[in-house]
Design a protein around this motif. Structure first.
Motif, PDB file in Angstrom:
ATOM      1  N   GLN A 113     -78.738  25.237  76.301  1.00 52.05           N
ATOM      2  CA  GLN A 113     -77.740  26.120  76.899  1.00 52.05           C
ATOM      3  C   GLN A 113     -78.011  26.359  78.382  1.00 52.05           C
ATOM      4  O   GLN A 113     -77.086  26.358  79.202  1.00 52.05           O
ATOM      5  CB  GLN A 113     -77.725  27.453  76.153  1.00 52.05           C
ATOM      6  N   GLN A 118     -74.447  27.002  79.873  1.00 53.48           N
ATOM      7  CA  GLN A 118     -73.608  27.608  78.834  1.00 53.48           C
ATOM      8  C   GLN A 118     -74.240  28.921  78.368  1.00 53.48           C
ATOM      9  O   GLN A 118     -74.511  29.109  77.180  1.00 53.48           O
ATOM     10  CB  GLN A 118     -73.433  26.615  77.674  1.00 53.48           C
ATOM     11  N   THR A 119     -74.478  29.816  79.314  1.00 55.41           N
ATOM     12  CA  THR A 119     -75.079  31.114  79.014  1.00 55.41           C
ATOM     13  C   THR A 119     -74.219  32.224  79.601  1.00 55.41           C
ATOM     14  O   THR A 119     -73.231  31.972  80.283  1.00 55.41           O
ATOM     15  CB  THR A 119     -76.506  31.222  79.612  1.00 55.41           C
TER      16      THR A 119
END
Length: 341
Positions: A113, A118-119
């Protein structure tokens, strides 16, 4: 047409940018999977306080190319060694991450992530304004209750990955082994100058431009790597020919984790910084100081444009985005024309 002739024509957009004083200097390098390469350069490594010409051996502050050349590659090699898993939480390496709240969202973030941005973490934070003690700032990063938001391209993701690398290897980032031509501790006399920094009160040359990386001791997971054009091309070729990483790792950096992101890299999309002529499987990355690297796997071709566009100030429209796009489109058009002839 040999690459040396091709690169003369592909350098035309940079020549125009130099002629218009949009950027001080530029170096363009092209390499193919079989190792054929060409390099073209012009302009100035420094224009103030005095002018110094650029050369093929000029060392550039690679800025966020640190993310792909060093951090992503290092994390994937640690995965290959079985020391971590790509989908392991960061707490495998950093058990004290948000240690005062065992339910904190940061404790559930995985290496994948963070690599793919993608955090919930923010893009950037002026951490250097909190002080310049690297150990205290690292502790602050780990214990901070970060504001939550939708996934964005985030330096914080890679700061955490850098801390994880230090914990796993037991070696500070600034002392990590690097391939030839790369360094976290460059000789200032060999470097392209970056900004006249109001915070540090001087023209920056041979120390990292990014304020947060500087406050963290000169190297971080998101910035701090310096290198020459040939070092960048050596790295690019090792990705193209498959020698740098395992097949599984190479698949990871080429597979989309979101519309625009792979593991560590950005994937081609219409209107992106590499130009629209790229094949759909092309990956690339840019750096704030004016650097960039692109790898077109279908063509077995990579190119890097290194500039010091923030010298002497970032507060100027240098036209770096259209320059990158025009350069990429020129490289590919000439390469394709050469293959057909």
């Amino acid at each position: 047409m040999p690459l040396t002739d091709l690169i003369e024509q592909a350098f035309a957009p940079a020549t125009e940018a130099l002629r218009g004083d949009n950027i001080p200097g530029a170096v363009l390098g092209i390499v193919t999977a079989d190792g054929t390469r060409a390099v073209r350069w012009a302009g100035w490594a420094q224009i103030e306080p005095e002018r110094e010409p650029i050369s093929r051996d000029t060392v550039f502050d690679l800025a966020s190319l640190t993310k792909v050349i060093f951090t992503t590659t290092t994390i994937l090699r640690l995965v290959e060694q079985g020391r971590i898993g790509l989908d392991d939480p960061l707490t495998v390496a950093i058990p004290d991450l948000r240690q005062y709240d065992m339910d904190a969202a940061e404790r559930h973030l995985t290496f994948r992530q963070c690599l793919a941005h993608q955090t919930h973490l923010p893009a950037v934070e002026p951490l250097y304004t909190y002080g310049q003690d690297p150990d205290t700032l690292r502790a602050f990063i780990l214990q901070r209750v970060w504001r939550s938001g939708p996934p964005v391209y985030s330096d914080i993701n890679f700061m955490l990955l850098g801390i994880a690398i230090e914990r796993i290897t037991g070696t500070p980032l600034i002392e990590q082994p690097l391939p030839g031509g790369f360094t976290f501790r460059p000789d200032p006399c060999l470097c392209a100058a970056t900004e006249r920094c109001t915070w540090r009160g001087r023209v920056i040359r041979g120390e990292v431009h990014d304020e947060n990386a500087f406050a963290l001791g000169g190297a971080s997971g998101h910035a701090g790597l310096f290198g020459t054009i040939d070092a960048v091309l050596d790295f690019a070729r090792s990705i193209l020919d498959g020698s740098a990483l395992s097949a599984e790792s190479l698949k990871a950096i080429r597979t989309r984790e979101s519309d625009k992101r792979t593991v560590g890299w950005e994937g081609f999309y219409a209107g992106w910084h590499g130009g629209d002529a790229c094949s759909p499987t092309t990956i690339g990355h840019t750096g704030f100081t004016g650097t960039g690297l692109w790898l077109d796997f279908e063509r077995g071709l990579a190119w890097s444009l290194l500039t010091n566009r923030v010298h002497p100030t970032r507060h100027k429209d240098t036209g770096i985005m259209p320059l990158r796009r025009a350069t990429g489109e020129a490289v590919i058009a000439l390469f394709d024309q050469n293959r057909r002839s």
